[in-house]
Motif scaffolding. Structure first.
Motif, PDB file in Angstrom:
ATOM      1  N   GLY A  25       3.716   8.859   2.875  1.00  0.00           N
ATOM      2  CA  GLY A  25       3.997   7.522   2.337  1.00  0.00           C
ATOM      3  C   GLY A  25       5.309   6.970   2.848  1.00  0.00           C
ATOM      4  N   LEU A  26       6.330   7.827   2.945  1.00  0.00           N
ATOM      5  CA  LEU A  26       7.617   7.390   3.480  1.00  0.00           C
ATOM      6  C   LEU A  26       7.490   7.029   4.957  1.00  0.00           C
ATOM      7  CD1 LEU A  26       9.992  10.053   1.859  1.00  0.00           C
ATOM      8  CD2 LEU A  26       9.261   7.832   0.954  1.00  0.00           C
ATOM      9  N   PHE A  76       0.827  -1.209   0.000  1.00  0.00           N
ATOM     10  CA  PHE A  76       0.000   0.000   0.000  1.00  0.00           C
ATOM     11  C   PHE A  76       0.860   1.259   0.000  1.00  0.00           C
ATOM     12  CE2 PHE A  76      -1.934   3.355   2.632  1.00  0.00           C
ATOM     13  CZ  PHE A  76      -3.030   3.681   1.844  1.00  0.00           C
ATOM     14  N   THR A  77       1.960   1.231   0.768  1.00  0.00           N
ATOM     15  CA  THR A  77       2.808   2.422   0.832  1.00  0.00           C
ATOM     16  C   THR A  77       3.383   2.767  -0.536  1.00  0.00           C
ATOM     17  OG1 THR A  77       4.827   1.192   1.404  1.00  0.00           O
ATOM     18  CG2 THR A  77       3.399   1.898   3.217  1.00  0.00           C
ATOM     19  N   GLN A  78       3.707   1.759  -1.330  1.00  0.00           N
ATOM     20  CA  GLN A  78       4.260   2.017  -2.658  1.00  0.00           C
ATOM     21  C   GLN A  78       3.221   2.682  -3.563  1.00  0.00           C
ATOM     22  OE1 GLN A  78       7.701   1.658  -1.799  1.00  0.00           O
ATOM     23  NE2 GLN A  78       7.490   1.609  -4.012  1.00  0.00           N
ATOM     24  N   PHE A  79       1.986   2.236  -3.475  1.00  0.00           N
ATOM     25  CA  PHE A  79       0.939   2.826  -4.305  1.00  0.00           C
ATOM     26  C   PHE A  79       0.622   4.256  -3.868  1.00  0.00           C
ATOM     27  CE2 PHE A  79      -0.541  -1.773  -4.999  1.00  0.00           C
ATOM     28  CZ  PHE A  79       0.253  -1.889  -6.122  1.00  0.00           C
ATOM     29  N   TRP A  80       0.772   4.534  -2.587  1.00  0.00           N
ATOM     30  CA  TRP A  80       0.587   5.903  -2.081  1.00  0.00           C
ATOM     31  C   TRP A  80       1.612   6.837  -2.727  1.00  0.00           C
ATOM     32  CZ3 TRP A  80      -2.528   8.082   2.017  1.00  0.00           C
ATOM     33  CH2 TRP A  80      -2.160   9.369   2.391  1.00  0.00           C
ATOM     34  N   VAL A  81       2.886   6.435  -2.695  1.00  0.00           N
ATOM     35  CA  VAL A  81       3.953   7.260  -3.262  1.00  0.00           C
ATOM     36  C   VAL A  81       3.723   7.475  -4.754  1.00  0.00           C
ATOM     37  CG1 VAL A  81       6.433   7.322  -3.764  1.00  0.00           C
ATOM     38  CG2 VAL A  81       5.642   6.615  -1.503  1.00  0.00           C
ATOM     39  N   ALA A  82       3.258   6.437  -5.454  1.00  0.00           N
ATOM     40  CA  ALA A  82       2.985   6.569  -6.888  1.00  0.00           C
ATOM     41  C   ALA A  82       1.881   7.597  -7.144  1.00  0.00           C
ATOM     42  CB  ALA A  82       2.587   5.215  -7.472  1.00  0.00           C
TER      43      ALA A  82
END
Length: 571
Positions: free
Chosen positions: A166-167, A130-136
């Protein structure tokens, strides 16, 4: 008035007839299944105990997630470089330029503990994804804003802050995952490889971002960032992590946050590590925060110079990370931390006075090597001070200390630069950093020796035929008879017991002394509820079992210490 529930088996002195509760059996089976799965992964990797810096890469899952981490950090550095350089085109204020660093790190400080608690109580694979999709998603928003021409300095700071959320979510979960994937003796090497990932991305990210900015513009950096973040998120989907629901149910978020904070507060080793990491980053962040302005003032300075300086720092860190196992043998503990701080300060001073890139680049190499050596030494110490059940929360507080120090340090040294000069601010930060670290090392001693934090099932969880109602506090009392001549020794050991109970999640603890019978002492522990009382048995470690034996060695009664449990009746 408190009322006593049906008789419950005391954890400290369980009789032979006691049977484990269903919750304890389920927890033990979950632990055994998780341990068996981890052992199978490690056997299939055929790892050697040779201490090689690259040995953890022989674990397939670690290798896959490590490569994902490399990509994620490349995206972070691309974003930071593009945002920092974009800010210099929007304003000439040193304070606003330095606030780019504050905006990216402050969310980790503010949200670190909640994100760490979520990483401990939710499925770590899904949370990481989920965190990766937030940053995207944030990268897409940044790109659209730049292309539409609606960006200004304050909106850029706001978007950087959202990206920092996100980080804040991503770092604690990855920090908690790593010890699951490698053997304990390989943990320093695995964490060093994480440093390699971070700093290799510091080389690649700025180079790629600089090339794109020069040829196509900042917006396309954010486009590539979004694409790579999505690819990283889909890669995490391939990780087949088995998540076993806890037999006591999911821990409430606020309770999990409270327990995580209590553990760190009551751990002498974690407190010492937090002081050291805070001081180091509070001062060292001046270099990164003001580097865009330092690059502009060098002969021929521009976006390319800024990129080269960042890449040099990353290259120095990568080179040093490969030698970290050897460095840890030569300079254990605080010696490595102090030497790293001094070397980093020297590098900062050289960058501050460098007239050209030819002197600044070697100085940045030196800073990178010192940075990763110091950070790795403190990160390993923090990881080894945390059991698995609270690892993400503990590491999130560790990261909060880093990011809070960076956020405050960036704003402070930016302000100093505004009142004096950029060069004076960076040089002063390096010098005062060494002095502050010397003071902390002298005043805040690190606890010597590793605790055995491996899980212990020495004490079966108690049973109650009719468990107390949810939401009612539980009071446990343990009565000891102590030889008055040994009372001072006993009280000293009981202070260790206080720390242990609070670290496990108890609301409060106290030691009571009977004025009518000088031999009689009562240890009193208050838990938030019956369920939270049972959770403390899941958190017992081998060190806790050894502490129990030390406490009972003082007891002079013919029978074992008497344990009673009470629920607090509502008014």
């Amino acid at each position: 008035m408190p009322s006593q529930p049906p008789p419950a088996t005391p954890p400290e002195t369980p009789p032979d007839s006691t049977r484990d509760s269903a919750a304890t059996d389920a927890a033990r089976l979950a632990d055994e299944a998780e341990a068996a799965a981890a052992a199978e992964l490690r056997r299939s990797a055929a790892q050697r105990s040779d201490g090689s810096a690259l040995a953890p890469l022989s674990v397939p899952v670690f290798r896959m997630l490590w490569l994902t981490w490399v990509v994620a950090n490349i995206c972070t550095w691309m974003n930071d470089v593009a945002a920092a350089w974009l800010m210099t085109s929007l304003t000439s204020s040193p304070t606003l330029v330095a606030l780019v660093q504050t905006a990216s790190t402050l969310p980790v400080f503010l949200l670190g503990l909640p994100s760490g608690a979520l990483a401990d109580i939710l499925d770590r694979r899904r949370y990481f994804m989920f965190t990766q999709f937030w940053v995207a998603a944030v990268a897409v928003l940044l790109c659209a804003t730049v292309l539409l021409g609606g960006l200004n300095a304050y909106l850029l700071l706001a978007l950087i802050f959202i990206n920092g959320i996100g980080l804040a979510m991503r770092w604690p979960v990855f920090a908690a995952i790593v010890p699951e994937l490698v053997e304990r003796h390989q943990l320093p090497a695995a964490l060093a490889l994480n440093g390699v990932a971070l700093n290799a991305s510091r080389v690649v990210g700025p180079l790629v971002a600089g090339a794109i900015i020069a040829s196509a513009g900042s917006a396309w950096v954010f486009v590539l960032n979004a694409v790579l973040s999505l690819l990283a998120g889909f890669t995490i989907m391939r990780w087949q992590r088995q998540s076993t629901p806890h037999p006591l149910g999911r821990e409430p978020l606020f309770s999990a946050m409270r327990v995580g904070w209590q553990f760190v507060r009551e751990s002498p080793r974690m407190r010492a590590v937090l002081w050291r990491i805070t001081i180091f980053f509070l001062h060292s962040t001046a270099l990164l925060a003001l580097l865009p302005l330092l690059a502009r003032e060098l002969d021929g300075g521009g976006a390319g110079t800024f990129t080269v300086l960042l890449s040099a720092m990353g290259a120095g860190a990568v080179i040093a990370a490969l030698f970290i196992p050897r460095l840890r043998e030569l300079l254990p503990g605080d010696k490595l931390v102090l030497r790293g701080t001094v070397v980093h300060a020297i590098g900062m001073g050289l960058v501050a006075v460098a007239p050209s890139v030819y002197l600044a680049v070697p100085a940045m190499l030196l800073c990178g090597a010192a940075w990763v050596s110091t950070a790795n030494a403190l990160t390993v110490t923090a990881q080894l001070a945390l059991p698995n059940w609270v690892r993400a929360r503990g590491m999130s507080i560790f990261q909060m200390s880093i990011m809070g120090a960076m956020a405050i340090g960036a704003a402070f040294w930016g302000r100093v630069a505004g009142m004096s000069s950029v060069h004076a601010s960076v040089g002063l930060a390096g010098a005062t950093g060494v002095l502050a670290m010397l003071l902390v090392l002298r005043l805040v001693r690190e606890h010597q020796g590793d605790e055995d934090l491996s899980p212990s099932r020495a004490f079966p969880a108690p049973r109650a035929d009719t468990p107390p109602e949810a939401g009612r506090r539980l009071v446990t009392s343990i009565e000891y008879l102590i030889d008055p001549a040994r009372a001072a020794e006993f009280r000293a050991v009981m202070q260790e017991s206080r720390r242990a109970r609070i670290r496990q999640g108890a609301l409060s603890w106290e030691l009571q002394h009977d004025i009518a019978d000088p031999r009689r002492y009562v240890e009193r522990i208050v838990d938030e509820s019956w369920t939270e009382h049972l959770r403390r048995f899941d958190r017992l470690t081998a060190s806790d079992a050894a502490l129990r034996e030390r406490k009972n060695a003082f007891h002079i009664g013919e029978a074992p210490p008497v344990v009673s449990r009470y629920v607090v009746e509502e008014d």
